[in-house]
Motif scaffolding. Structure first.
Motif, PDB file in Angstrom:
ATOM      1  N   ASN A 260      13.587  20.159 -35.559  1.00  0.00           N
ATOM      2  CA  ASN A 260      13.615  19.461 -34.914  1.00  0.00           C
ATOM      3  C   ASN A 260      12.565  17.804 -35.269  1.00  0.00           C
ATOM      4  OD1 ASN A 260      15.766  20.134 -33.378  1.00  0.00           O
ATOM      5  ND2 ASN A 260      14.599  21.241 -32.062  1.00  0.00           N
ATOM      6  N   THR A 261      11.272  18.328 -35.557  1.00  0.00           N
ATOM      7  CA  THR A 261      10.288  17.435 -36.071  1.00  0.00           C
ATOM      8  C   THR A 261      11.035  16.160 -37.030  1.00  0.00           C
ATOM      9  OG1 THR A 261       8.634  18.803 -35.405  1.00  0.00           O
ATOM     10  CG2 THR A 261       7.905  16.917 -36.891  1.00  0.00           C
ATOM     11  N   ALA A 262      11.621  16.922 -38.195  1.00  0.00           N
ATOM     12  CA  ALA A 262      12.473  15.900 -39.014  1.00  0.00           C
ATOM     13  C   ALA A 262      13.496  14.953 -38.315  1.00  0.00           C
ATOM     14  CB  ALA A 262      13.270  17.006 -39.799  1.00  0.00           C
ATOM     15  N   TYR A 263      14.149  15.303 -37.368  1.00  0.00           N
ATOM     16  CA  TYR A 263      14.799  14.205 -36.304  1.00  0.00           C
ATOM     17  C   TYR A 263      13.965  13.283 -35.912  1.00  0.00           C
ATOM     18  CZ  TYR A 263      18.743  17.871 -36.330  1.00  0.00           C
ATOM     19  OH  TYR A 263      19.532  18.582 -36.399  1.00  0.00           O
ATOM     20  N   TRP A 264      12.614  13.835 -35.276  1.00  0.00           N
ATOM     21  CA  TRP A 264      12.054  12.634 -34.489  1.00  0.00           C
ATOM     22  C   TRP A 264      11.127  11.850 -35.285  1.00  0.00           C
ATOM     23  CZ3 TRP A 264      10.471  17.866 -31.783  1.00  0.00           C
ATOM     24  CH2 TRP A 264      11.392  18.299 -30.842  1.00  0.00           C
ATOM     25  N   GLU A 265      11.139  12.276 -36.640  1.00  0.00           N
ATOM     26  CA  GLU A 265      10.436  11.480 -37.619  1.00  0.00           C
ATOM     27  C   GLU A 265      11.140  10.764 -38.588  1.00  0.00           C
ATOM     28  OE1 GLU A 265       6.762  11.330 -38.762  1.00  0.00           O
ATOM     29  OE2 GLU A 265       6.729  11.581 -36.532  1.00  0.00           O
ATOM     30  N   MET A 266      12.403  11.116 -38.154  1.00  0.00           N
ATOM     31  CA  MET A 266      13.757  10.473 -38.943  1.00  0.00           C
ATOM     32  C   MET A 266      13.683  10.596 -40.466  1.00  0.00           C
ATOM     33  SD  MET A 266      15.741   9.046 -36.814  1.00  0.00           S
ATOM     34  CE  MET A 266      16.751   7.730 -37.960  1.00  0.00           C
ATOM     35  N   ASP A 267      13.340  11.636 -41.061  1.00  0.00           N
ATOM     36  CA  ASP A 267      13.218  12.232 -42.207  1.00  0.00           C
ATOM     37  C   ASP A 267      14.592  12.167 -42.933  1.00  0.00           C
ATOM     38  OD1 ASP A 267      10.503  12.057 -42.265  1.00  0.00           O
ATOM     39  OD2 ASP A 267      10.114  13.978 -41.663  1.00  0.00           O
ATOM     40  N   ILE A 280      21.184   9.791 -43.740  1.00  0.00           N
ATOM     41  CA  ILE A 280      20.584   9.809 -45.152  1.00  0.00           C
ATOM     42  C   ILE A 280      19.740   8.670 -45.230  1.00  0.00           C
ATOM     43  CG2 ILE A 280      20.642  10.187 -47.510  1.00  0.00           C
ATOM     44  CD1 ILE A 280      23.481  11.223 -45.608  1.00  0.00           C
ATOM     45  N   ILE A 281      18.361   8.536 -45.167  1.00  0.00           N
ATOM     46  CA  ILE A 281      17.430   7.565 -45.052  1.00  0.00           C
ATOM     47  C   ILE A 281      17.542   6.914 -46.765  1.00  0.00           C
ATOM     48  CG2 ILE A 281      15.354   6.727 -44.786  1.00  0.00           C
ATOM     49  CD1 ILE A 281      16.858   7.639 -42.421  1.00  0.00           C
ATOM     50  N   ARG A 282      17.762   5.612 -46.894  1.00  0.00           N
ATOM     51  CA  ARG A 282      17.603   4.897 -48.154  1.00  0.00           C
ATOM     52  C   ARG A 282      16.534   4.200 -48.382  1.00  0.00           C
ATOM     53  NH1 ARG A 282      23.741   3.054 -48.807  1.00  0.00           N
ATOM     54  NH2 ARG A 282      22.840   1.267 -49.631  1.00  0.00           N
ATOM     55  N   ALA A 283      16.083   3.986 -49.653  1.00  0.00           N
ATOM     56  CA  ALA A 283      14.880   3.290 -50.158  1.00  0.00           C
ATOM     57  C   ALA A 283      14.731   1.897 -49.633  1.00  0.00           C
ATOM     58  CB  ALA A 283      14.911   3.404 -51.571  1.00  0.00           C
ATOM     59  N   ASP A 284      15.900   1.049 -49.448  1.00  0.00           N
ATOM     60  CA  ASP A 284      15.808  -0.282 -48.834  1.00  0.00           C
ATOM     61  C   ASP A 284      15.896  -0.394 -47.328  1.00  0.00           C
ATOM     62  OD1 ASP A 284      18.425   0.784 -48.128  1.00  0.00           O
ATOM     63  OD2 ASP A 284      19.630  -1.152 -49.064  1.00  0.00           O
ATOM     64  N   ALA A 285      15.351   0.952 -46.397  1.00  0.00           N
ATOM     65  CA  ALA A 285      15.268   0.796 -45.071  1.00  0.00           C
ATOM     66  C   ALA A 285      16.577   0.800 -44.479  1.00  0.00           C
ATOM     67  CB  ALA A 285      14.140  -0.349 -44.680  1.00  0.00           C
ATOM     68  N   THR A 286      17.611   1.132 -45.226  1.00  0.00           N
ATOM     69  CA  THR A 286      18.809   1.298 -44.256  1.00  0.00           C
ATOM     70  C   THR A 286      18.995   2.847 -44.270  1.00  0.00           C
ATOM     71  OG1 THR A 286      20.213   1.224 -46.474  1.00  0.00           O
ATOM     72  CG2 THR A 286      19.635  -0.987 -44.858  1.00  0.00           C
ATOM     73  N   ALA A 287      20.359   2.923 -43.866  1.00  0.00           N
ATOM     74  CA  ALA A 287      20.647   4.452 -43.789  1.00  0.00           C
ATOM     75  C   ALA A 287      22.013   4.665 -43.869  1.00  0.00           C
ATOM     76  CB  ALA A 287      20.172   5.328 -42.376  1.00  0.00           C
ATOM     77  N   GLN A 288      22.323   5.843 -44.473  1.00  0.00           N
ATOM     78  CA  GLN A 288      23.835   6.125 -44.620  1.00  0.00           C
ATOM     79  C   GLN A 288      24.307   7.572 -43.447  1.00  0.00           C
ATOM     80  OE1 GLN A 288      25.217   7.732 -48.465  1.00  0.00           O
ATOM     81  NE2 GLN A 288      27.307   8.509 -47.591  1.00  0.00           N
ATOM     82  N   ARG A 314      18.814  -2.302 -41.672  1.00  0.00           N
ATOM     83  CA  ARG A 314      17.682  -2.398 -41.252  1.00  0.00           C
ATOM     84  C   ARG A 314      17.170  -2.407 -39.817  1.00  0.00           C
ATOM     85  NH1 ARG A 314      12.960  -5.839 -41.623  1.00  0.00           N
ATOM     86  NH2 ARG A 314      11.586  -4.856 -43.182  1.00  0.00           N
ATOM     87  N   LYS A 315      17.506  -3.327 -38.949  1.00  0.00           N
ATOM     88  CA  LYS A 315      17.006  -3.423 -37.771  1.00  0.00           C
ATOM     89  C   LYS A 315      17.542  -2.100 -36.936  1.00  0.00           C
ATOM     90  CE  LYS A 315      16.546  -7.240 -35.345  1.00  0.00           C
ATOM     91  NZ  LYS A 315      16.929  -8.594 -34.651  1.00  0.00           N
ATOM     92  N   ASP A 316      18.618  -1.880 -37.134  1.00  0.00           N
ATOM     93  CA  ASP A 316      19.175  -0.741 -36.258  1.00  0.00           C
ATOM     94  C   ASP A 316      18.349   0.636 -36.612  1.00  0.00           C
ATOM     95  OD1 ASP A 316      20.875  -2.330 -34.723  1.00  0.00           O
ATOM     96  OD2 ASP A 316      22.815  -1.795 -35.954  1.00  0.00           O
ATOM     97  N   LEU A 317      18.126   0.742 -37.765  1.00  0.00           N
ATOM     98  CA  LEU A 317      17.399   1.947 -38.259  1.00  0.00           C
ATOM     99  C   LEU A 317      15.915   1.854 -37.905  1.00  0.00           C
ATOM    100  CD1 LEU A 317      17.216   4.707 -39.869  1.00  0.00           C
ATOM    101  CD2 LEU A 317      16.470   3.227 -42.012  1.00  0.00           C
ATOM    102  N   PHE A 318      15.299   0.791 -37.688  1.00  0.00           N
ATOM    103  CA  PHE A 318      14.139   0.618 -37.124  1.00  0.00           C
ATOM    104  C   PHE A 318      13.936   0.872 -35.579  1.00  0.00           C
ATOM    105  CE2 PHE A 318      10.873  -1.944 -34.882  1.00  0.00           C
ATOM    106  CZ  PHE A 318       9.767  -1.526 -35.398  1.00  0.00           C
ATOM    107  N   ILE A 319      14.984   0.496 -34.922  1.00  0.00           N
ATOM    108  CA  ILE A 319      15.104   0.792 -33.449  1.00  0.00           C
ATOM    109  C   ILE A 319      15.285   2.578 -33.263  1.00  0.00           C
ATOM    110  CG2 ILE A 319      16.744   0.676 -31.487  1.00  0.00           C
ATOM    111  CD1 ILE A 319      17.254  -1.974 -32.443  1.00  0.00           C
TER     112      ILE A 319
END
Length: 396
Positions: A260-267, A280-288, A314-319
């Motif tokens: 669950n910590t992996a969720y909260w850290e968005m890993d 799936i977190i991408r290197a360009d600060a977006t996610a699939q 990027r903005k939505d992933l930051f949120i």
């Protein structure tokens, strides 16, 4: 890729009135000619997990979490089969995880089932106690009782060697602060490693929402009463040595939920089973993100279908990163946020941080920014302020 995996088991014997997770009645499925629904689901999971492990070049499963639904309805043979599936899908040998959790209902447990979990490689049991009061359990459609809870706790104490987490809910119909404290005092005797203490949420579309709308639920605590019940439960847990590390989670030292910590850290994590969702977190600060088909029959016919896919900008992933990070007592990491987004949250959220710090509800903790104990009680309001500021901030 070294990543976490969530596995969804999509059936129950009966559905709790408050539950809005995807699940179907296993008894009806068997009657409809599915045969052993557990075996069919495990076979389909084998195909899907093999496919996603290949697609995303998985080297190891850091953590695995089997949720539902009711995973404890899987037979011992089916549990062992899941372990064999996971071993076959990774390239790093031997198969190990930092943590492998399975959810279970107390009334389902047997020594044979627990032994199968150990053989499969499962290391952590999450037991859905919810309440020790049979009347309260029945009022929300739980099929368990006080007696089945006690029987399961005794069995786990005698036969299970892994970690144990117990789930409880605050704000159930007829519950009082004294009642929750009595439950906790009784459960402390079994020395669990971890507690999850959730506040009851009545979700739209659930049987509980319908009953509440029709005035059929009696003795439901109001918002203030529910908050008081939860706070007194929190205080009892902390007094007993269980430290709060997330808004609803408490553990002994070093017994926090790694998955669950992996969720909260968005890993990032992968997922299998109908209605499950992966990020799936991408290197360009977006996610699939993919969400598996929310239909058991369709999923069984085509378990490797990617389902619904989307790109998180990027903005939505930051949120999302912010929403999840501030759930933790330790708060949001400035360093990790900067490494991922090139942003310092102290600057990006300067208005909100200043306002909440001035009210003594937010504080710096080393590299992190965290809500205080009192501030966590107002988490939703804080996050709403954060979202409002980010939405106005063009630099994000």
């Amino acid at each position: 890729m070294d990543t976490s995996l969530y596995i969804h088991i999509p059936f129950c014997k009966s559905k709790c009135d408050y539950c809005d997770f995807y699940s179907l009645d296993s008894r009806n499925l068997d009657k409809d000619g599915f045969g052993s629904i557990g075996k069919k689901v495990v076979d389909a999971l084998g195909s899907q997990i093999t496919d996603i492990a290949d697609t995303f070049s998985v080297n190891s499963w850091k953590t695995v979490y089997i949720g539902g639904g009711t995973p404890s309805l899987l037979s011992p043979t089916e549990i062992i089969s899941l372990g064999e599936i996971l071993r076959k899908t990774i390239s790093v040998k031997p198969f190990t995880t930092d943590e492998w959790t399975i959810e279970a209902n107390p009334e389902d447990l047997t020594s044979e089932w627990l032994n199968a979990c150990t053989e499969a490689g499962i290391t952590r049991l999450s037991l859905g106690i919810q309440s020790m009061d049979t009347g309260i359990l029945k009022s929300v459609g739980r099929r368990g009782t006080r007696e089945s809870n006690l029987k399961a706790l005794e069995l786990v104490a005698a036969a299970w060697k892994g970690d144990v987490s117990l789930d409880l809910i605050a704000g159930l119909p007829g519950q009082t602060p004294d009642g929750l404290r009595r439950d906790l005092d009784e459960l402390f005797a079994y020395n669990p490693d971890h507690f999850s203490l959730y506040s009851l949420t009545i979700e739209d579309g659930t049987p509980m929402a319908s009953k509440n709308k029709r005035g059929l639920i009696h003795n439901l605590p109001d918002d203030d009463e529910s908050a008081s019940i939860w706070i007194q439960g929190r205080d009892a847990l902390e007094k007993k040595g269980y430290h709060q590390y997330e808004v609803s989670n408490f553990s002994k030292p070093m017994k926090e939920s790694i998955h669950n910590t992996a969720y909260w850290e968005m890993d990032g994590w992968l997922a299998a089973g109908p209605s499950s969702s992966a990020t799936i977190i991408r290197a360009d600060a977006t996610a699939q993100r993919y969400t598996v088909e929310r239909n058991l029959q369709k999923w069984l016919k085509s378990p490797c279908s990617p389902g619904e896919t989307e790109l998180i900008n990027r903005k939505d992933l930051f949120i999302e990163h912010m929403l999840m990070g501030f759930r933790q007592v330790r708060g949001l990491s400035r360093t990790k946020t900067f490494e991922r987004f090139g942003l310092d949250p102290v600057i990006s959220l300067k208005e909100t941080i200043a306002s909440w710090t001035d009210r003594h509800l937010l504080q710096p903790i080393g590299d992190r920014i965290a809500l205080t104990g009192e501030g966590l009680l107002f988490l939703n309001s804080f996050l709403a302020d954060c979202i409002d500021e980010v939405s106005r901030e063009k630099a994000v």
